[in-house]
Design an enzyme around this catalytic site. Structure first.
Site, PDB file in Angstrom:
ATOM      1  N   HIS A 129       0.810  -1.225   0.000  1.00  0.00           N
ATOM      2  CA  HIS A 129       0.000   0.000   0.000  1.00  0.00           C
ATOM      3  C   HIS A 129       0.846   1.280   0.000  1.00  0.00           C
ATOM      4  O   HIS A 129       0.295   2.374  -0.156  1.00  0.00           O
ATOM      5  CB  HIS A 129      -0.922   0.040   1.226  1.00  0.00           C
ATOM      6  CG  HIS A 129      -1.950  -1.041   1.271  1.00  0.00           C
ATOM      7  ND1 HIS A 129      -2.838  -1.283   0.234  1.00  0.00           N
ATOM      8  CD2 HIS A 129      -2.245  -1.964   2.232  1.00  0.00           C
ATOM      9  CE1 HIS A 129      -3.621  -2.303   0.560  1.00  0.00           C
ATOM     10  NE2 HIS A 129      -3.280  -2.729   1.753  1.00  0.00           N
ATOM     11  N   ASP A 166      -2.942 -10.827  -2.145  1.00  0.00           N
ATOM     12  CA  ASP A 166      -3.459 -10.265  -0.884  1.00  0.00           C
ATOM     13  C   ASP A 166      -4.929  -9.870  -1.098  1.00  0.00           C
ATOM     14  O   ASP A 166      -5.327  -9.504  -2.198  1.00  0.00           O
ATOM     15  CB  ASP A 166      -2.626  -9.030  -0.527  1.00  0.00           C
ATOM     16  CG  ASP A 166      -2.932  -8.454   0.846  1.00  0.00           C
ATOM     17  OD1 ASP A 166      -2.164  -8.707   1.771  1.00  0.00           O
ATOM     18  OD2 ASP A 166      -3.939  -7.726   0.969  1.00  0.00           O
ATOM     19  N   HIS A 168      -6.400  -7.325  -0.239  1.00  0.00           N
ATOM     20  CA  HIS A 168      -6.544  -5.890  -0.511  1.00  0.00           C
ATOM     21  C   HIS A 168      -5.833  -5.514  -1.807  1.00  0.00           C
ATOM     22  O   HIS A 168      -4.804  -6.117  -2.152  1.00  0.00           O
ATOM     23  CB  HIS A 168      -5.950  -5.073   0.647  1.00  0.00           C
ATOM     24  CG  HIS A 168      -6.547  -5.414   1.980  1.00  0.00           C
ATOM     25  ND1 HIS A 168      -5.920  -6.257   2.886  1.00  0.00           N
ATOM     26  CD2 HIS A 168      -7.725  -5.051   2.537  1.00  0.00           C
ATOM     27  CE1 HIS A 168      -6.697  -6.388   3.964  1.00  0.00           C
ATOM     28  NE2 HIS A 168      -7.799  -5.679   3.769  1.00  0.00           N
ATOM     29  N   ASP A 250      -4.060 -12.808   3.969  1.00  0.00           N
ATOM     30  CA  ASP A 250      -5.376 -12.376   4.438  1.00  0.00           C
ATOM     31  C   ASP A 250      -6.464 -12.755   3.436  1.00  0.00           C
ATOM     32  O   ASP A 250      -7.635 -12.453   3.637  1.00  0.00           O
ATOM     33  CB  ASP A 250      -5.394 -10.872   4.753  1.00  0.00           C
ATOM     34  CG  ASP A 250      -4.753 -10.014   3.683  1.00  0.00           C
ATOM     35  OD1 ASP A 250      -4.459 -10.542   2.585  1.00  0.00           O
ATOM     36  OD2 ASP A 250      -4.546  -8.818   3.936  1.00  0.00           O
TER      37      ASP A 250
HETATM   38 ZN   LIG Z   1      -4.047  -7.181   2.870  1.00  0.00          ZN
END
Ligand SMILES: [Zn+2]
Length: 321
Positions: A129, A166, A168, A250
């Protein structure tokens, strides 16, 4: 001779987010704990301590003023960059070792001789991120994006493929590579979900980005198929010299920060599929770096399954899985 390096650093424990934070130090401690139950795998890995990336290396992807600011904040006792993203006194040492781990893995992948072509970097804080001039989403530096640019700058790699499973969206990685069309990026992520970026229509300015937004709670097989289909689309007319994986666990069922449904057998399959592609494309050069994964026990088990698959050993060999 080991075919896979397991790269970590004791400094990762110095990044102190507090036990109430989902990205706490216990995540990483779960990995060697799980690995102890798989002695055959433990013996098969080349265990390495990462180096620290230099400010010049971080400047491959970050504004030099931002890099200096993180160092100063850490030295001054720490700060919060946003509600989720912590700089503690030890975070400079941890985050630079995170990027250093991936750069070491890239060096190994391109090294002459018979050393490991594949690596798993067990790092924290995670990286995907982080933006050019700001951290967010638990991340300070973009380790995998730095690895891609470093491979091109240092090892003569032309084309690099980054894949991110991931839960996200890897918004930081996308931002740090999308202006370089010879770095292609595939991200599968829950949608709608944090950080809110990554619709399928966002292909980047050079159509070199494959975003695969997926609803939560689908059948496991749907995620695996969608991910591999995007990887193969990204490789049409593009044979990478290096493959990087943003390995976020995750995306496993039950993760407190995600709604995907993957199981250990899917971690095994996704890893083997990427090993096989890297073997076909680029002499097996494959660098995987940990991103998310917030149930420590599941994370430790997933890292063991992932590393076992990186070695090519059979499912369940040696035992924890
Ligand atoms: Zn994540």
């Amino acid at each position: 001779m080991p075919t896979v390096a397991y790269i970590s650093h004791s400094d990762f424990g110095l990044h102190d987010t507090g036990w109430g934070h989902p990205e706490h130090v216990g995540r990483l401690r779960a990995i060697p704990r799980a690995l102890r139950y798989d002695f055959e795998l433990f013996e098969r890995l080349e265990h390495r301590e990462a180096r620290h990336a230099t400010a010049d290396e971080l400047a491959l992807v970050h504004d030099a003023r931002y890099v200096a600011m993180i160092q100063q904040l850490a030295e001054a006792g720490g700060a919060r960059l946003d509600a989720d993203t912590v700089v503690s006194p030890g975070s400079w040492a941890a985050a630079t070792a995170g990027t250093g781990a991936v750069l070491d893995a890239v060096d190994l992948a391109f090294a002459p001789g018979g050393g490991p072509r594949r690596s798993f970097c067990a790092v924290r804080p995670p990286g995907h991120h982080a933006l050019r001039s700001s951290g967010m989403g638990f991340c300070l530096f973009g380790h995998v994006a730095a690895g891609a640019h470093y491979a091109r700058a240092t090892h003569g790699a032309e084309r690099v493929l980054i894949v991110d499973w991931d839960v996200h969206h890897g918004n930081g990685t996308q931002a740090l590579v999308q202006d370089t069309p010879d770095i292609r990026f595939v991200s599968m992520h829950q949608w709608p979900w944090y950080p809110g970026t990554g619709p399928a229509t966002d292909r980047g300015p050079h159509d070199s980005v494959w975003n695969v937004p997926m609803p939560a709670g689908q059948r496991r097989e749907a995620y695996v198929a969608a991910f591999l289909s995007a990887v193969d689309s990204a490789a049409i007319g593009f044979t990478p010299d290096l493959v990087l994986i943003s390995a976020g666990f995750d995306s496993l069922a039950g993760d407190p920060l995600g709604g995907f449904t993957l199981e250990m057998v899917d971690v095994d399959q996704l890893t083997r599929e990427m090993v096989s592609r890297a073997d076909q494309w680029c002499g097996g050069r494959l660098v995987s770096s940990l991103e998310g994964g917030y149930d420590p026990e599941r994370l430790g088990e997933a890292c063991v399954v992932h590393m076992r698959a990186l070695t090519g050993a059979g499912w369940g060999v040696g035992g924890a899985g």
